[in-house]
Design an enzyme around this catalytic site. Structure first.
Site, mmCIF file in Angstrom:
data_model
loop_
_atom_site.group_PDB
_atom_site.id
_atom_site.type_symbol
_atom_site.label_atom_id
_atom_site.label_comp_id
_atom_site.label_asym_id
_atom_site.label_seq_id
_atom_site.Cartn_x
_atom_site.Cartn_y
_atom_site.Cartn_z
ATOM 1 N N HIS A 46 0.886 -1.175 -0.023
ATOM 2 C CA HIS A 46 -0.033 -0.056 0.099
ATOM 3 C C HIS A 46 0.830 1.166 0.086
ATOM 4 O O HIS A 46 1.971 1.156 0.672
ATOM 5 C CB HIS A 46 -0.950 0.001 1.296
ATOM 6 C CG HIS A 46 -1.491 1.252 1.182
ATOM 7 N ND1 HIS A 46 -2.558 1.853 0.881
ATOM 8 C CD2 HIS A 46 -1.098 2.617 1.945
ATOM 9 C CE1 HIS A 46 -3.106 2.833 0.952
ATOM 10 N NE2 HIS A 46 -2.287 3.439 1.891
ATOM 11 N N CYS A 115 -4.522 1.888 -4.491
ATOM 12 C CA CYS A 115 -3.606 3.211 -3.995
ATOM 13 C C CYS A 115 -2.331 3.539 -4.685
ATOM 14 O O CYS A 115 -1.896 4.770 -4.748
ATOM 15 C CB CYS A 115 -3.515 2.515 -2.577
ATOM 16 S SG CYS A 115 -2.478 1.220 -2.464
#
Length: 127
Positions: A46, A115
């Protein structure tokens, strides 16, 4: 370059731009991937972009938080991407007029619109 020269004349400050990487597998990818996928993986990432003392990231919607305080724990890597002459208002304009429509819960896809895609778009705008 010319852009830096004009920014200096206008009194714009340069701000550092960082990419924070979080391993959402908590280290499991590094030992499980060779067994399950027959290839090495350092992590399941992420990412968020840190600039103007805030971290911007996508998780079903766009978030702004204090750096390193996302629900993903402590960043495993912090990579300096460079410096920007763009100001916070210009970033907010991009987020509020363009990216908020592109990065929604409905548009999220774990492989193609996530993301990391968001971090790439924000970074390209800033740099």
């Amino acid at each position: 370059n010319y852009f830096d020269f004009v920014s200096e004349l206008l009194g714009r400050d340069k701000n550092e731009v960082w990419l924070y990487q979080y391993d959402i597998s908590n280290g499991k990818a590094s030992w499980a991937a060779p067994v399950l996928l027959w290839q090495r993986m350092e992590g399941v990432w992420h990412t968020g972009v840190v600039v103007y003392e805030k971290e911007y990231w996508f998780g079903g919607k766009i978030f702004e938080s204090d750096p390193g305080t996302t629900p993903f724990g402590t960043p495993v890597k912090k990579i300096k991407l460079g410096e920007t002459n763009a100001n916070k208002d210009e970033l907010w304009d991009l987020l509020a007029t363009t990216l908020v429509r592109e990065y929604t819960r409905e548009s999220y896809d774990v492989l193609t619109h996530n993301c990391n895609c968001f971090s790439e778009e924000v970074s390209q705008f800033l740099l």
